[in-house]
Design a protein around this motif. Structure first.
Motif, short mmCIF file in Angstrom:
data_model
loop_
_atom_site.label_atom_id
_atom_site.label_comp_id
_atom_site.label_asym_id
_atom_site.label_seq_id
_atom_site.Cartn_x
_atom_site.Cartn_y
_atom_site.Cartn_z
N GLY A 46 -2.27 56.04 -19.42
CA GLY A 46 -2.45 56.88 -20.50
C GLY A 46 -3.10 58.32 -20.12
N VAL A 47 -4.15 58.10 -19.40
CA VAL A 47 -4.72 59.55 -19.02
C VAL A 47 -3.63 60.38 -18.19
N VAL A 48 -3.08 59.83 -17.22
CA VAL A 48 -1.88 60.54 -16.50
C VAL A 48 -0.74 61.20 -17.58
N VAL A 49 -0.01 60.47 -18.60
CA VAL A 49 0.64 60.81 -19.42
C VAL A 49 -0.03 61.94 -20.07
N LEU A 50 -1.24 61.94 -20.72
CA LEU A 50 -1.85 63.02 -21.42
C LEU A 50 -1.88 64.40 -20.45
N PHE A 51 -2.33 64.16 -19.44
CA PHE A 51 -2.45 65.25 -18.43
C PHE A 51 -1.10 65.85 -18.35
N ALA A 52 0.08 65.09 -18.10
CA ALA A 52 1.43 65.57 -18.14
C ALA A 52 1.90 66.31 -19.28
N ARG A 53 1.46 65.58 -20.34
CA ARG A 53 1.88 66.31 -21.86
C ARG A 53 1.02 67.67 -21.86
N LEU A 54 -0.25 67.67 -21.28
CA LEU A 54 -0.96 69.08 -21.42
C LEU A 54 -0.19 69.97 -20.68
N GLY A 55 0.20 69.74 -19.73
CA GLY A 55 0.80 70.90 -18.66
C GLY A 55 2.33 71.24 -19.24
N ASP A 56 2.95 70.21 -20.12
CA ASP A 56 4.13 70.76 -20.45
C ASP A 56 3.84 71.64 -21.65
N ARG A 57 2.86 71.42 -22.52
CA ARG A 57 2.57 72.15 -23.56
C ARG A 57 2.25 73.54 -23.26
N VAL A 58 1.17 73.44 -22.05
CA VAL A 58 0.76 74.97 -21.44
C VAL A 58 2.10 75.58 -20.98
N ARG A 59 3.07 74.93 -20.21
CA ARG A 59 4.36 75.84 -19.83
C ARG A 59 4.94 76.29 -20.91
N ALA A 60 5.01 75.18 -22.20
CA ALA A 60 5.79 75.99 -23.50
C ALA A 60 5.03 77.30 -23.96
N LEU A 61 3.77 77.09 -23.98
CA LEU A 61 3.15 78.44 -24.56
C LEU A 61 3.18 79.65 -23.60
N LEU A 62 3.32 79.24 -22.16
CA LEU A 62 3.34 80.45 -21.67
C LEU A 62 4.81 80.90 -20.98
N ASP A 63 5.61 80.15 -21.59
CA ASP A 63 6.94 80.59 -20.87
C ASP A 63 7.27 81.86 -21.30
N PRO A 64 7.79 82.70 -20.45
CA PRO A 64 7.96 84.04 -20.62
C PRO A 64 9.18 84.29 -22.05
N ALA A 65 10.01 83.28 -22.03
CA ALA A 65 10.92 83.67 -23.27
C ALA A 65 10.22 83.58 -24.45
N SER A 66 9.05 82.93 -24.53
CA SER A 66 8.30 82.72 -25.88
C SER A 66 7.09 83.68 -26.02
N VAL A 67 7.19 84.72 -25.15
CA VAL A 67 5.75 85.42 -24.94
C VAL A 67 5.82 86.28 -26.29
N HIS A 68 6.79 86.67 -26.64
CA HIS A 68 6.76 87.69 -27.99
C HIS A 68 7.14 86.77 -29.22
N ALA A 69 7.29 85.59 -29.13
CA ALA A 69 7.35 84.81 -30.58
C ALA A 69 6.38 85.04 -31.45
#
Lengths: 273, 201
Positions: free
Chosen positions: A250-273
């Motif tokens: 559970g903890v590992v999945v939570l961290f992996a999800r957190l990483g995916d969210r961070v990536r989605a938020l920082l993704d260059p294509a979404s910078v100007h959304a």
């Protein structure tokens, strides 16, 4: 990504971070409770009083699991941070200095990536004398090469990007180019890799502890719990391995999800959304 | 007072036996509009990169006012290159206003003449078209220190009306500031219309 899903993503990321923080704090507070032995309540299966059951020394498995996870998370944070910083320094140095520095660092990266991961960590942990220091050294010294290689190629690519060359010819100083052009391109990669490093670090810490090359057995580490419970599984005490194992996943999945969210938020294509 | 390429030879690494340029001479005077034409692969773009100091010639030299051209860190180059692909010449993560300000403050007059709308300054490169981005590149290249502007197929991907607008502006600006223009194009008609002199590579 529109602003609505950005908000949802941010909320999920915060929720995951909050749960992880809660586990860490609860585990630290329960550290002493996890050590209490009471032979009048040994080998109890899960019940409402003892949610995760108790072990052969009457220790509360819920407290042990939380304490173990808390230790794992703290080790994960430390090792992920150390290896990410190591990767940043070495990767950028290889690309920026070039020449023989680049050759040597690239060779070291290939060497580290060439050795089977678990074997490398066992060797490093042994070399550093096992225990806490051994685990931290092994995990942080074995996780930097892939990120270093990524950052190196990113810097190499940026160095020759037309817009950076144009900036040089317009008289922009080296420092301003680093801050204005390099930083925004490298930071998302770095932060994402940093967060995604946690689950690896936690799992690897647990694995080498499980294999007996890591933390010593009196510490309430998940790896220790799992490896001890192995000998009791055949006698039908399934709860000793199941709940700590599930909690680790559970903890590992939570961290992996957190990483995916961070990536989605920082993704260059979404910078100007 | 001129930008001069003397006996320029250039080859890419490991291609010594098939040089892109061999013994090319070229002189660009201030206020002059020199056209450069020639088939693809003759090294027109490479010549521009050499003249602007982006690459160093393997032999021969580039002279600016009689002295070898050098690009110094933190000092604007007086030879500016207008790249063929504007979308590669702007940082995709930077709002265009900041890209534009990189060469120092830009005169309001330039923005008006190039029809750059104020709201574009807050946008990112992915949100504008190639022609709109090229306007930013022109404004950025025309900083006060610039004396020679090398246009490498700079309007090839634009529609005719935009091309005509941009060239009308560039000619007027070159006239006003006595800039030397090097205009690279595949279109002989365009070169005959714009240039005071044409060199074939």
């Amino acid at each position: 990504m529109n602003s609505n899903s950005r908000r949802a993503t941010l909320a999920l990321a915060l929720l995951a971070a909050a749960v992880l923080l809660l586990v860490t704090v609860a585990g630290t507070a329960l550290h002493d409770a996890a050590m209490v032995t009471d032979f009048s309540r040994k080998n109890l299966p899960p019940s409402l009083t003892w949610l995760f059951g108790t072990d052969w020394m009457g220790r509360d498995m819920l407290a042990r699991t939380l304490a173990g996870l808390s230790l794992s998370i703290r080790i994960g944070l430390l090792t992920a941070a150390v290896s990410a910083v190591l990767a940043l320094v070495l990767g950028v140095a290889a690309a920026a200095l070039g020449g023989w520095v680049d050759s040597v660092l690239s060779w070291v990266i290939d060497l580290f990536l060439g050795i089977p991961h678990i074997l490398l960590m066992m060797l490093l942990s042994l070399a550093f004398g096992k225990g806490f220091v051994g685990v931290v050294a092994a995990v942080s010294l074995s996780h930097w090469p892939s990120l270093a290689r990524l950052l190196r190629s990113e810097v190499l690519q940026l160095k020759n990007a037309p817009y950076i060359r144009v900036a040089e010819h317009l008289g922009v100083s080296r420092l301003a180019i680093a801050r204005r052009h390099f930083l925004p391109h490298l930071l998302p990669q770095f932060l994402t890799a940093l967060v995604l490093q946690f689950p690896h670090a936690i799992l690897h810490e647990a694995s080498i502890t499980f294999l007996g090359f890591g933390l010593s057995s009196e510490q309430p580490a998940i790896g220790v719990i799992l490896s001890e419970s192995m000998s009791y599984l055949t006698t039908g005490r399934w709860w000793l391995a199941l709940f700590p194992g599930l909690a680790l996943v559970g903890v590992v999945v939570l961290f992996a999800r957190l990483g995916d969210r961070v990536r989605a938020l920082l993704d260059p294509a979404s910078v100007h959304a | 007072m001129s930008l001069e390429g003397q006996n320029l030879t250039f080859f890419y690494p490991k291609k010594k036996h098939s040089p892109v340029l061999q013994g090319v001479d070229l002189t660009l005077e201030p206020g002059e509009r020199l056209g450069l034409s020639g088939p693809s692969g003759r090294g027109k773009s490479t010549l521009c990169r050499l003249l602007a100091g982006y690459e160093r010639p393997k032999s021969g030299q580039v002279l600016l006012d009689g002295a070898p051209l050098t690009v110094k860190r933190g000092r604007p180059n007086s030879v500016q290159l207008l790249w063929q692909n504007p979308e590669l010449a702007v940082d995709p993560l930077l709002p265009l206003g900041r890209t534009l300000a990189e060469g120092g403050p830009v005169e309001e007059r330039l923005l008006e003449a190039l029809q750059i709308r104020p709201e574009w300054l807050r946008r990112y490169p992915a949100e504008l078209s190639g022609g709109e981005l090229q306007r930013f590149c022109i404004a950025r290249a025309l900083r006060p220190a610039t004396r020679y502007l090398l246009c490498d197929e700079s309007t090839a991907m634009l529609d005719l009306i935009t091309q005509a607008q941009l060239w009308a502006f560039l000619l007027e600006e070159a006239e006003r500031r006595n800039l030397g223009l090097l205009i690279v194009s595949h279109s002989d008609a365009l070169l005959r219309r714009l240039c005071t002199r044409i060199q074939v590579l």
